[in-house]
Design a protein around this motif. Structure first.
Motif, PDB file in Angstrom:
ATOM      1  N   GLY A  17       0.804  -1.214   0.000  1.00 25.43           N
ATOM      2  CA  GLY A  17       0.000   0.000   0.000  1.00 25.43           C
ATOM      3  C   GLY A  17       0.834   1.260   0.000  1.00 25.43           C
ATOM      4  N   GLY A  18       2.141   1.123  -0.079  1.00 34.97           N
ATOM      5  CA  GLY A  18       3.046   2.266  -0.121  1.00 34.97           C
ATOM      6  C   GLY A  18       4.048   2.158  -1.251  1.00 34.97           C
ATOM      7  N   GLY A  19       3.696   1.400  -2.298  1.00 36.74           N
ATOM      8  CA  GLY A  19       4.590   1.201  -3.435  1.00 36.74           C
ATOM      9  C   GLY A  19       5.113  -0.219  -3.484  1.00 36.74           C
ATOM     10  N   VAL A  20       6.295  -0.365  -4.043  1.00 39.95           N
ATOM     11  CA  VAL A  20       6.934  -1.669  -4.202  1.00 39.95           C
ATOM     12  C   VAL A  20       8.190  -1.687  -3.339  1.00 39.95           C
ATOM     13  N   SER A  21       8.367  -2.757  -2.570  1.00 46.12           N
ATOM     14  CA  SER A  21       9.592  -2.950  -1.781  1.00 46.12           C
ATOM     15  C   SER A  21      10.402  -4.084  -2.382  1.00 46.12           C
ATOM     16  N   HIS A  22      11.697  -3.849  -2.528  1.00 44.29           N
ATOM     17  CA  HIS A  22      12.639  -4.851  -3.009  1.00 44.29           C
ATOM     18  C   HIS A  22      13.594  -5.151  -1.863  1.00 44.29           C
TER      19      HIS A  22
END
Length: 175
Positions: A49-54
């Motif tokens: 819900g806050g973008g994409v995490s890698h």
């Protein structure tokens, strides 16, 4: 390890002995996780819900609308057979080649008969079939399929029972 995405507590990693939680306090993008995938290097990617995490095993790198993502509300993702990422958001589809996000145009749904739905470009699920075709489940626009050249649409007019499609799967027989 097993990974568990939650709707309010980030993501948890279970190593067979204990759980480790990752939240925004640890550099994770959001407490809400909708999808995850592991790439060919073993890195983890999360739709949140806050973008994409890698996650590369040591630290998180987060990607948001500021980086070119269509929306920070990411519902689904696909790592395609060529190693490219597709992210379905509430404001459309973004492709990521490892360096740059590009918009992939999916027409907005006509939600005039459904005023309680606010996101006419929301994509709920993306899959790639065994022939390499990419399929998109949309929120009010039916199904879209992309064969690498042409985007086609299947809707109620074509026999789809409903234009609000949440998920899809190709079975063992290729259906």
């Amino acid at each position: 390890a097993m990974w568990f995405g939650t709707t309010s507590d980030g993501v948890a990693r279970y190593d067979g002995r204990s759980l480790t939680y990752y939240t925004p306090a640890d550099g994770f993008a959001s407490n809400w996780v909708s999808a995850m995938v592991q790439d060919t290097r073993g890195d983890m990617w999360f739709a949140t819900g806050g973008g994409v995490s890698h996650f590369d095993g040591d630290r998180f790198t987060n990607y948001t609308k500021k980086d070119g993502l269509a929306s920070d509300q990411v519902w689904c993702m696909l790592l395609d057979e060529s190693g490219g990422f597709w992210f379905g958001t509430e404001d459309g589809v973004s492709r990521f080649d490892g360096q740059t996000f590009t918009s992939f145009p999916i027409p907005p749904a006509d939600l005039s008969a459904f005023p309680y739905y606010k996101y006419p470009q929301q994509i709920n699920r993306i899959i790639q079939d065994r022939a390499g075709t990419i399929w998109f489940a949309s929120n009010g626009g039916g199904i879209y399929r992309y064969d690498g050249k042409t985007l086609t649409n299947l809707t109620e007019k074509d026999g789809l029972c409903n234009n609000f499609v949440q998920t899809m799967l190709e079975d063992r027989a290729g259906n």
